[in-house]
Design a protein around this motif. Sequence first.
Motif, PDB file in Angstrom:
ATOM      1  N   LEU A 244      -1.638   1.727  -5.851  1.00 16.86           N
ATOM      2  CA  LEU A 244      -2.548   1.345  -4.774  1.00 16.86           C
ATOM      3  C   LEU A 244      -2.705   2.496  -3.796  1.00 16.86           C
ATOM      4  CD1 LEU A 244      -1.246  -2.273  -3.999  1.00 16.86           C
ATOM      5  CD2 LEU A 244      -2.890  -1.506  -5.717  1.00 16.86           C
TER       6      LEU A 244
ATOM      7  N   PRO B 162      -4.165   4.058  -0.225  1.00 16.43           N
ATOM      8  CA  PRO B 162      -4.474   3.531   1.106  1.00 16.43           C
ATOM      9  C   PRO B 162      -5.929   3.779   1.469  1.00 16.43           C
ATOM     10  CG  PRO B 162      -3.442   5.679   1.301  1.00 16.43           C
ATOM     11  CD  PRO B 162      -3.440   5.340  -0.174  1.00 16.43           C
TER      12      PRO B 162
ATOM     13  N   GLU C 178       1.984   5.114  -0.437  1.00 16.59           N
ATOM     14  CA  GLU C 178       2.785   5.557   0.707  1.00 16.59           C
ATOM     15  C   GLU C 178       4.248   5.762   0.328  1.00 16.59           C
ATOM     16  OE1 GLU C 178       0.545   3.173   0.739  1.00 16.59           O
ATOM     17  OE2 GLU C 178      -0.463   2.974   2.697  1.00 16.59           O
TER      18      GLU C 178
ATOM     19  N   GLU D 251       2.773   1.266  -4.251  1.00 17.55           N
ATOM     20  CA  GLU D 251       1.956   1.774  -3.146  1.00 17.55           C
ATOM     21  C   GLU D 251       2.130   3.276  -2.993  1.00 17.55           C
ATOM     22  OE1 GLU D 251       1.255  -0.318   0.353  1.00 17.55           O
ATOM     23  OE2 GLU D 251       2.237  -2.156  -0.286  1.00 17.55           O
TER      24      GLU D 251
ATOM     25  N   ARG E 225      -3.676  -5.518   4.472  1.00 18.85           N
ATOM     26  CA  ARG E 225      -2.980  -5.073   3.275  1.00 18.85           C
ATOM     27  C   ARG E 225      -2.384  -6.263   2.519  1.00 18.85           C
ATOM     28  NH1 ARG E 225      -3.495  -0.450   0.421  1.00 18.85           N
ATOM     29  NH2 ARG E 225      -1.589   0.066  -0.672  1.00 18.85           N
TER      30      ARG E 225
ATOM     31  N   LEU F   4      -3.320  -7.428  -1.255  1.00 19.04           N
ATOM     32  CA  LEU F   4      -2.338  -7.621  -2.319  1.00 19.04           C
ATOM     33  C   LEU F   4      -2.379  -9.039  -2.858  1.00 19.04           C
ATOM     34  CD1 LEU F   4       0.667  -5.667  -0.768  1.00 19.04           C
ATOM     35  CD2 LEU F   4      -0.717  -4.992  -2.744  1.00 19.04           C
TER      36      LEU F   4
END
Length: 443
Positions: free
Chosen positions: A71, A73, A40, A38, A10, A14
């Motif tokens: 972004l 996952p 999440e 993100e 990750r 990035l």
Amino acid sequence: MQQLVARADRRLFLKRLGATLVVAPAFAPLGAHAAPLEAETFALVADAGANQSRALQAAVDTAAGEGRPLLLPAGTLHARDLTLPDGLTLQGVRGRSRLAAWQDGPVAQISGARAVTVNDVDFAGATDEDRGLIEVEGSAGIGLYRCAFLDGAGTGLLARDSQVVVDDCTFSGLGDAAIHSMDGRGLAVTGCRIRDCGNAGIRIWRSTIGEDPTIIANNDIRNIDWQGGGNGQNGNGINIFRASGVIVSANRMFDCAFSAVRLNAARNTQVSDNICLTSGEVAIFSEFEFSGSVIANNIVDGAAGGISITNLDRGGQLAVCSGNIVRNIAPFSSVNPDVSPYGIYAEAETVITGNTVENVPGRAIAAGYGPFLRNVVISGNMVRKADIGIAVSVVDGTGAVHIANNLLAEILDHKVAGLAWDDVVEPDLLANAGRFANVSVSG
């Protein structure tokens, strides 16, 4: 250990994303300079197997509102009828981030937007035959890059009144078409891979004849079926209907049930430098109210008819057919028994020049059928291994045709013949052209 590897991946992702945004700011999407957001953060959990539409909608709305890329996952998120808002940049992990349909309906919709970019996201699994995995309406500045559209019952990308860039994407296992555009403002479909679609690869259609500056280039299209039936509206790799100004160039098309490229009532269209293999009917077809077709430098290998430029009775006229290789024509079509084998056929205001036609168990080059013939030039072509080298309609009422400087080799029956409909009425038209006022020969 796996968690450490995932975190390292990750961080590397990035870092690369940040480097890309710094190196190429001129081409960065809206919001690209802001820190990424993100998914999440919104309690989105990949591979949870649950409908996460509400959380994902909150995430895309927030990202677009703050001008930040969102972004996704790695893994699968299930959603339905997401609205991708204007200004959104949605970034996945290529080949690993998937938005899967929750029940029926589209995964995502874009409406009235001026700038939406989606990178490296796979869309899959919608069960509605009349919908798209992504639907775009009344929008411009839409970019889909390195995405995949997989295993939907309907269409991958369904666009109406929109301008969309589709680049380096994969379409596979779709029940209807990979891409369907209606009344578009111009699409750019480049470098895509299209496989195993039920009715079409790419359709560019309009409700009435009008400008549609679409470019379809450098795509690989294979195994297009005609599950919807019909006599040519389905089963085509690329189908242009009523759209003017379209360019179809440098595509590879294999195993299309009907045509590799089919132009219907299209104006000012260029079809060039394509490879068309094993088409079930006519490989390249310009039909009905077409006007201004340029069909040049294509390879056609395997079809029931090679290139057809037809329908003078419906106003179809004005074409150039040049520099093509047409060979290995089949003796019949398994999808359309009305097609008799030919290499190149034309009816009105058409120049057929500089083509190479080989191995045709019928007419290698044909001009007109019955009275449907007007102002056709057949010159400078090479024909080898055919039943009839050049066939010209000579019934009363036909228009002018000029035959010049063609090379005809290994012709079984007649080098240049005059036909009344399907019957040979003049087996040696070169020697007896004076009998027919519409025919002139030279060279």
